[in-house]
Scaffold this motif. Sequence first.
Motif, PDB file in Angstrom:
ATOM      1  N   ALA A  27     -29.689 -14.846 -21.042  1.00 59.18           N
ATOM      2  CA  ALA A  27     -30.262 -13.619 -21.598  1.00 59.18           C
ATOM      3  C   ALA A  27     -31.467 -13.920 -22.477  1.00 59.18           C
ATOM      4  CB  ALA A  27     -29.194 -12.860 -22.380  1.00 59.18           C
ATOM      5  N   LYS A  28     -31.413 -15.016 -23.227  1.00 57.76           N
ATOM      6  CA  LYS A  28     -32.567 -15.411 -24.039  1.00 57.76           C
ATOM      7  C   LYS A  28     -33.774 -15.729 -23.173  1.00 57.76           C
ATOM      8  CE  LYS A  28     -29.880 -17.275 -27.914  1.00 57.76           C
ATOM      9  NZ  LYS A  28     -29.463 -18.509 -28.643  1.00 57.76           N
ATOM     10  N   TRP A  29     -33.526 -16.242 -21.978  1.00 59.77           N
ATOM     11  CA  TRP A  29     -34.618 -16.545 -21.054  1.00 59.77           C
ATOM     12  C   TRP A  29     -35.142 -15.297 -20.346  1.00 59.77           C
ATOM     13  CZ3 TRP A  29     -31.694 -21.357 -18.797  1.00 59.77           C
ATOM     14  CH2 TRP A  29     -31.904 -22.460 -19.638  1.00 59.77           C
ATOM     15  N   GLY A  30     -34.440 -14.169 -20.495  1.00 64.59           N
ATOM     16  CA  GLY A  30     -34.970 -12.916 -19.965  1.00 64.59           C
ATOM     17  C   GLY A  30     -34.072 -12.151 -19.013  1.00 64.59           C
ATOM     18  N   VAL A  31     -32.948 -12.724 -18.570  1.00 61.28           N
ATOM     19  CA  VAL A  31     -32.068 -12.044 -17.618  1.00 61.28           C
ATOM     20  C   VAL A  31     -31.347 -10.890 -18.312  1.00 61.28           C
ATOM     21  CG1 VAL A  31     -30.128 -12.301 -16.026  1.00 61.28           C
ATOM     22  CG2 VAL A  31     -31.736 -14.194 -16.343  1.00 61.28           C
ATOM     23  N   LYS A  32     -31.346  -9.715 -17.686  1.00 62.33           N
ATOM     24  CA  LYS A  32     -30.739  -8.535 -18.294  1.00 62.33           C
ATOM     25  C   LYS A  32     -29.264  -8.375 -17.941  1.00 62.33           C
ATOM     26  CE  LYS A  32     -35.120  -6.030 -18.477  1.00 62.33           C
ATOM     27  NZ  LYS A  32     -35.915  -7.188 -18.013  1.00 62.33           N
ATOM     28  N   GLU A  33     -28.882  -8.762 -16.736  1.00 60.37           N
ATOM     29  CA  GLU A  33     -27.482  -8.703 -16.307  1.00 60.37           C
ATOM     30  C   GLU A  33     -27.125 -10.047 -15.681  1.00 60.37           C
ATOM     31  OE1 GLU A  33     -26.441  -5.238 -13.844  1.00 60.37           O
ATOM     32  OE2 GLU A  33     -28.224  -4.239 -14.655  1.00 60.37           O
ATOM     33  N   VAL A  34     -26.094 -10.707 -16.209  1.00 60.22           N
ATOM     34  CA  VAL A  34     -25.620 -11.973 -15.652  1.00 60.22           C
ATOM     35  C   VAL A  34     -24.294 -11.706 -14.949  1.00 60.22           C
ATOM     36  CG1 VAL A  34     -25.018 -14.374 -16.108  1.00 60.22           C
ATOM     37  CG2 VAL A  34     -26.709 -13.216 -17.562  1.00 60.22           C
TER      38      VAL A  34
END
Length: 298
Positions: free
Chosen positions: A196-203
């Motif tokens: 999420a810190k790298w930019g992914v909104k849903e993992v």
Amino acid sequence: MTDICCIGHITLDKIITPTHTAYLNGGTSYYISHALAKLPPVGYKLITSLAESEMNAVDEMRQKGIDVEVIPSRKTVYFENKYGENMNNRTQRVLAKADPFTVDNLHNVTARFIHLGSLLADDFSLDVIKYLHGRGTLSVDAQGFLRYVDGVNVYPCDWDWKVEALKYVDILKVNEFEIESLTGQDDPHRAAEQLAKWGVKEVMMTFGNFGSIIFANGEYYEIPAYAPTKLVDATGCGDTYAAGYLYMRSKGASFDEAGRFAAAMSTLKLEKTGPFDRTIDDINAVMASPIAQQSLKQ
């Protein structure tokens, strides 16, 4: 507008299990397309690439009402998947590779959700990911970016340009091995937070018979696995999960609801070789059944 567009290679697959050997078409795009074709319709399109010699697979899909656009390739991806008694583990070889996708042959793509079904590290470049970002909610299966082929052998590798790429990825699908490889974290919660810190909104994290976890908007949604009636073939289960999740998200479902629907589809897929071929009633019946007794991975 198309609701869901999947981009990925159709493959030739040799599947070896302790009880049988089968020769089938496969690949993320193949399993997702068949799964979505069995659900109440949404606007769906597949963009794939394979050799002319394997166009029978495309003809079969079109006969089932699947909208398929083909980008010609010199070869078709040919996988050999071998499973032991533990269906969560497999070994692979790649006997042939198809041409990678490029911005030039994807310039007309637009959809509410765009899913990249990566199989090998060079299927999609950073330029392709940047280009498709903003042309729809961009969903990516991490598996292909973490394996490369040397001869016929498949080896794990790091996704060297992941930090740059994940800025443009809205939804990322990973299994328990992939998320640790990407982040260096063996705790899935910390790993998801790093993504999420790298930019992914849903993992979207899958753990086989230990269930799955969705991490979105700073919240965790733990999804137990449903118990199958029998274990036959795990090939395509992760792709089936992604299909169910994206299908429900495209219909406005919550993260938890989408995860549970996807888990039920995966359970049904486990019960036979080949792509998902059950009905919405079957899925609802599984969702109403007892869950597997294993705890989610901590």
